[in-house]
Design a protein around this motif. Sequence first.
Motif, mmCIF file in Angstrom:
data_model
loop_
_atom_site.group_PDB
_atom_site.id
_atom_site.type_symbol
_atom_site.label_atom_id
_atom_site.label_comp_id
_atom_site.label_asym_id
_atom_site.label_seq_id
_atom_site.Cartn_x
_atom_site.Cartn_y
_atom_site.Cartn_z
ATOM 1 N N LYS A 815 0.707 -1.169 -0.142
ATOM 2 C CA LYS A 815 -0.036 0.177 0.082
ATOM 3 C C LYS A 815 0.932 1.155 -0.027
ATOM 4 O O LYS A 815 0.416 2.197 -0.452
ATOM 5 N N ASN A 816 2.176 1.254 0.422
ATOM 6 C CA ASN A 816 2.885 2.359 0.850
ATOM 7 C C ASN A 816 3.690 2.741 -0.275
ATOM 8 O O ASN A 816 4.988 2.776 0.027
ATOM 9 N N ILE A 817 3.313 2.825 -1.537
ATOM 10 C CA ILE A 817 4.071 2.904 -2.685
ATOM 11 C C ILE A 817 4.117 4.445 -2.911
ATOM 12 O O ILE A 817 3.132 4.942 -3.223
ATOM 13 N N ILE A 818 5.113 5.022 -3.265
ATOM 14 C CA ILE A 818 5.352 6.296 -3.958
ATOM 15 C C ILE A 818 5.735 6.162 -5.449
ATOM 16 O O ILE A 818 6.803 5.615 -5.676
ATOM 17 N N PHE A 819 5.142 6.605 -6.284
ATOM 18 C CA PHE A 819 5.344 6.535 -7.766
ATOM 19 C C PHE A 819 5.880 7.743 -8.035
ATOM 20 O O PHE A 819 5.620 8.755 -7.844
ATOM 21 N N GLY A 820 7.164 7.849 -8.958
ATOM 22 C CA GLY A 820 7.691 8.906 -9.430
ATOM 23 C C GLY A 820 8.553 8.747 -10.771
ATOM 24 O O GLY A 820 8.251 7.550 -11.240
#
Length: 877
Positions: A815-820
Amino acid sequence: MVSASDNMAVETAMAQENTQQHFLTDAAYRQRVEEDFQKRKAIIGGNFCNVAKLSATQAELEALQFLYAYMPLADITDHTVEYYLANVRASNKARQQMAWGKNVPELLFRHFVLPVRVNNEELDDARSVFYDELKGRIAGLSMRDAILEINHWCHEKVTYQPSDPRTSSPLATVRSAYGRCGEESTLLVAALRAMGIPARQVYTPRWAHTDDNHAWVEAWADGKWYFLGACEPEPVLDLGWFNAPASRALLMHTRVFGYYDGPEEVFLRTPCNTEINLIGNYGETANVDFTIVDENGVPVSGARVDFCIYNYAEYCPVVAKFTDAAGHTSLTAGKGDMMVWASKDGKYGFAKVAFATDKALRISLSHNVAVREQSEATDSFDIVPPPEKANVPFVSPEQRAENNRRFEYEDSLRHAYLATFYTHERAVDALKGKVVGASAEGLQRLATFLEKSSGNHQVILDFITKNAVSAEKTQRVTDLLATLSDKDLRDIRMAILDDSYAAGTQLSPRVENEMITRTFKAEFRSMFSDKEKRKFQKNPLELVKWIKKNIRMNPDKKSPMIAQTPMGAYDYKITDRRSRNILFVDMARSFDIEARVDPVTGKTQYKAEGKWADVNFEKVVKQVAPQGTLMLRYEKNAIVDDPKYFSHFTISRINANGTTSLLEYPEEGTTWGSTFKDGVSLDAGQYLLVTGMRLASGAVKSEARLFSVEEGKTTDLDLKIRTSPTDVSVIGSFNSEAKFQTLDGREVTFLSQTGRGYFITGLIGVGQEPTNHALKDIAKVAAEFDKWGRPLVLLFEDEAAAKKFNAKEFPGLPKNIIFGIDAGGAVRQEISENMKLSNKSLSPIFFISDTFNRVVFIKQGYTISLGEQMEQVIRTL
């Protein structure tokens, strides 16, 4: 383009030339082939290579003789001589019409162009189909450029998708648009050979530094062999995502058709092929001599020596050799550690060999299958893979940009084809009003079968709609389709479905991973009288007796056992051990007898009085194997809560001859707690329990324990998973103030997004096999990542890649994904320089670091079980 008249002229010239020339110009080799051909003919008999009705030249007959002298039994019994003659002529046509044909040496043409079979795939008409599609596309290209172009064509057709071990045919792979590495490489080899280019499938049977295996292709051009990743086109040859892992491999090999006398080291010769060692093409190697002795120190001749790589928590046998009269053999391998298991006549012994340091090793056959092993028989091994020393060819930015452009265009062509397949919603719509008696849930299930059928959807749709005409028949359709694998749905034929649908109570046409290409149930039912069928049903041992009496066994036990169709074995009245087991099950099912090949033990069985009885063709008596219970005890630690089968431990049966057979419990869901905690039934006998913990470096802390199971008794063992409290350490640095771009265009630092503490960064390549593997591995352990609660930063190469990414293809990610976006590649540049990565362009790169700029874990490229490895690091942290 070549005109029809030109084709006719060439073919006429070919016929005249072949009349005057031998296909096998070396007289000594021609004599060898003749002798081997006559040996096979004497064994097989019947309609073996019957050319009486063929109009063929001398050269064509010699080519056929070469093929029949060495082809696997299944290829003889399940395909006609006309089929092989057509392929011989197609090969000669490519040799004549391709510019490089005259430059391909006879040795290479004979072994790496002419043979139809690449692996264990179903044979088809790909050679002629591919030739017609590719000849215009590669016209005027050099041999090397043609190889690259053909790989681009393969990428247009097929992309990677993991699946079961059965290898689909090249045409079926194209039709489904998906293939695992073994199928992609089979496709590329078939396409290259169709154009007269020598090609071979290369396997690392198991990686040394991570679980799983891989297959790719070597192609010959202008005097040299080059490698390339199948359906993964690069701008240059000798480049793939696997350059780095290949440099860490212990073994690479290929099976060459026939008796091959090339420059490579020979692992093994069989009556069908020559297995050669190619590890020297990819990394540093060393040779070790082995001496096998008995318990008194006397050298043992003819001992089988299995060289094993630790992989999936198993000492996996990847190469077998046999000792000479002095008890000696040798092997060249990458500079890492292997396990060596030697056996003969029920005696066995094993040891670890370090190819980086050992020059010779002596192994004693000190164990005896006939003598009960004590549970204390335990050894610990620290297993180290070879170091990484990748050699990566130069690719200019312009070459990379052009390749990426083509890659994206080829993806679009394939996606347009994929769009013709049924989605679940379209499948439901297609079935509404055409299926009688199905509940809403039943309709959804049938739609799922149609959705999974890919390019075979018309066959599945037609089968459903023509038979699902009442509640009872719809249920039978559903029950039959439920016996099939996803891959079966993609390539099964209507005739096979019709044959099984019309059969009795035993619907499934599948026994294990065999090819299902010919109908058999109706044929077997018609061949035997009602009286005979009732006799078989009353006592299935009568069917065992019938097979033993009427079907001969092939005396060749060393060649690859590619399964015959049941009708092929029946027609020729000769079979091998694997095909005989399949034949029994298929015949039994045709007569409504419940039968199987047990997926865990591999034993052939039939149901009698509610119990599975074992089939023994040597002693035709009813056998229900005596069993005991294995109870494993485990104390949880901070690293592993519930050890997983194939990740942390495996069990192998020690056979009567001293070799081992792995117990193939399902990979998904088999753990200590689910299966072994409360005890599991095993046949009485000797076993090997292997445990291991894969460390971040790729090394393994392993333990081997021999034990016995006795009838009616319980064997209690401690399941010990060795760990290393010191393995996780600071290995480099990464600036947590480094910047990346958010998907909405803001420039931010890692620290501002992650907060203080450890975090994971992944630099990913969209649509690439290594990245797909990595994300799916991470999804498997998402619960642990969520429990940890720290961020996972996933960075795309650019905005275009970010737009192409489809998260729906990777359900269950943490759940704790940061896309960039790694704008300009700054993050990749920094981590590559700091960690001294040899190929900064290779994706994916995953690393664990903290806001004090410390890196404690990094993996680049293809890494199986990446999620579990990072989970172990997290637990240790």
